[in-house]
Every structure is written in structure tokens, then in C-alpha cells.
Write an enzyme that holds these catalytic residues in place. Structure first.
Site, PDB file in Angstrom:
ATOM      1  N   LEU A 112     -16.466  30.826 -38.009  1.00  0.00           N
ATOM      2  CA  LEU A 112     -15.118  31.066 -38.743  1.00  0.00           C
ATOM      3  C   LEU A 112     -14.255  29.910 -38.396  1.00  0.00           C
ATOM      4  CD1 LEU A 112     -14.758  34.996 -38.073  1.00  0.00           C
ATOM      5  CD2 LEU A 112     -15.544  33.725 -40.023  1.00  0.00           C
ATOM      6  N   ASP A 113     -13.406  29.539 -39.363  1.00  0.00           N
ATOM      7  CA  ASP A 113     -12.477  28.446 -39.303  1.00  0.00           C
ATOM      8  C   ASP A 113     -10.964  28.993 -38.205  1.00  0.00           C
ATOM      9  OD1 ASP A 113     -10.239  29.607 -40.802  1.00  0.00           O
ATOM     10  OD2 ASP A 113     -11.330  29.015 -42.425  1.00  0.00           O
ATOM     11  N   ARG A 114     -10.473  28.196 -37.791  1.00  0.00           N
ATOM     12  CA  ARG A 114      -9.501  28.530 -36.874  1.00  0.00           C
ATOM     13  C   ARG A 114      -8.495  29.738 -37.280  1.00  0.00           C
ATOM     14  NH1 ARG A 114      -4.404  26.700 -36.040  1.00  0.00           N
ATOM     15  NH2 ARG A 114      -4.769  25.254 -37.728  1.00  0.00           N
ATOM     16  N   THR A 116      -9.147  31.904 -39.639  1.00  0.00           N
ATOM     17  CA  THR A 116      -9.913  33.250 -40.292  1.00  0.00           C
ATOM     18  C   THR A 116     -10.036  33.921 -39.121  1.00  0.00           C
ATOM     19  OG1 THR A 116     -10.907  31.975 -41.906  1.00  0.00           O
ATOM     20  CG2 THR A 116     -11.939  34.060 -41.347  1.00  0.00           C
TER      21      THR A 116
END
Length: 249
Positions: A112-114, A116
Site C-alpha cells: 500500500l502506498d504511504r 493509503t
């Protein structure tokens, strides 16, 4: 506080690969020289590189490794914003392992990106992890996106029909979506995991995602799990994951 590295846990990468049954030490050096080994998301370039098996993420030819004698552990984590989905970070930022206290070496299944938040699976079961991340498993990922403007029903078909992303022209598979409440929030269910896919889908249609929360992964939901907390999966949940991955147990 970030944990200090224990030098007693550090082992050479070739020794670790031999311990995992991947290759002899000499052959492991050749794998490193060929650029086939990744450590924490970066290609290993030194044959004498030392790693920490308890925290470092080791990937050989795209497959994650775990020591065969380790007890298999399955963890569900409700990721907060600004937590990095890696086992370590060179910029000393907050990572998922700063929130999870287990003696086994676990690693995230996918990323998951930072920015999200939401459901993230971690395990040391490399076989299950690799199969869940393979496109053929068609693992369902559900998100709720908060947008900068109300999303109109007239764009639902374009969102769900298998669009081409504006930035690269790359096509994504058809998905499911539903407009929630006042239209500023949209529930989205996808089976792919392209980089920043949900954000890029909405950007293609002219919307900015202000907040993105993954509410389910492979049927796993956070439930009563508060942001930043984690729990072990039940035996039934592990069985369901293996079924989805096509693994007989």
C-alpha cells in the site's frame, strides 16, 4: 523508537540463501552478480552483503524467501497513513514492522502506498504470498476513495468497464464500483495491483483522491481492528486464503 540492528543476527547473503536451500554459497554469489537478488526492494550488488533474516525482505527471481524452519505466521494489520509498506527504510521513516512485534520474520503481501490506509496482510509463508500476488489468483481488493468532487453516475461505466490510464495508456481490467452517500466517496473492487492503480483510475477521469482506504483484501476486513493495530489470522481465515491461492492443505 526504531529498533537497533543486532549485529549477532546479521548473516552474509550467500549463507542465508544456502540456509533457505536456494543455492550453494558459490552459486549464491553468482546470483548476486547476475542481479537476481533483491534486498528490501533494491538489487543486491555486493556478494559480501550482510542481511538481517528477521527483518530484511529477500527476493530471488521475483519470489520472496523465508527460512523453512520458521513457524508460519499470518497477520492482519490496519495500516495508518504515512507508514511505509516495507521491512526497512533508508530514510528512517515509520514502517509496518515498527508496529508489529513478533519474533518471526514477516513481510507484507503486496504493498500500500504511504498515504493509503487499511487492510494489509503480512506473513512468512512465501508460497502463499507469491500465489496471492500472482495475477492468476484474481485476489479481490476493496477500497473506499474520498474524492475532491462528487462522482457522477454517468462516469460509472467508464470507471468500471476496463479503462486506459491517462498517464501511460495502460489498460486495466473491468472492476466493480458504487457511489456512496453524497457522491464524494466511491467504493471500488479490483483484482489487479498496478502501482497506485486506484488513484490513477480516478485521475484519468479528472478526480483527485484525497483519502484512500483499503477496506478488504482477499475477503479479510479490519472489523474492530483500530488503525495501527494488528492481529493473527484465525485458522479458518488461513484456510480460506490458501483456497483462494489454489493451495491444498
Amino acid at each position: 523508537m526504531r529498533k537497533q540492528i543486532d549485529d549477532n543476527r546479521m548473516v552474509r547473503i550467500n549463507k542465508y540463501l544456502a540456509m533457505c536451500g536456494v543455492a550453494s554459497r558459490r552459486s549464491a554469489d553468482e546470483l548476486v552478480a547476475a542481479g537476481r537478488i533483491m534486498v528490501n526492494g533494491k538489487i543486491a550488488v555486493e556478494a559480501g552483503l550482510k542481511i538481517d533474516p528477521s527483518t530484511d525482505e529477500i527476493i530471488v527471481d521475483g519470489r520472496m524467501l523465508a527460512l523453512p524452519e520458521q513457524k508460519k505466521v499470518y497477520i492482519l494489520f490496519n495500516k495508518p497513513k504515512n507508514v511505509i509498506t516495507t521491512n526497512s527504510d533508508e530514510k528512517n521513516r515509520d514502517t509496518v514492522l515498527d508496529h508489529i512485534s513478533v519474533k518471526e520474520r514477516v513481510y507484507p503481501v503486496g504493498r500500500l502506498d504511504r498515504k493509503t490506509t487499511g487492510v494489509l496482510l503480512l506473513t512468512n509463508d512465501g508460497n502463499l504470498a507469491n500465489k496471492l500476488m500472482h495475477p492468476s489468483s484474481n485476489v479481490k481488493k476493496e477500497y473506499i476513495a474520498l474524492l475532491d468532487n462528487r462522482f457522477p453516475h454517468t462516469l460509472l461505466l467508464q470507471l468500471t468497464g476496463g479503462m486506459r490510464l491517462r498517464d501511460t495508456g495502460e489498460k486495466v481490467m473491468p472492476c466493480q464500483a458504487k457511489i456512496l452517500d453524497d457522491g464524494l466517496q466511491v467504493w471500488l473492487s479490483i483484482h489487479e495491483g498496478k502501482n497506485h492503480q486506484v488513484r490513477r483510475m480516478f485521475e484519468t477521469l479528472g478526480f483527485e483522491v484525497r483519502r484512500l482506504d483499503r477496506v478488504a483484501y482477499a475477503g479479510l476486513k479490519a472489523g474492530d481492528l483500530r488503525r495501527g493495530d494488528w492481529r493473527y489470522l484465525s485458522r479458518r481465515e488461513v484456510q480460506q486464503l490458501n483456497q483462494q491461492a489454489g493451495i491444498r492443505i
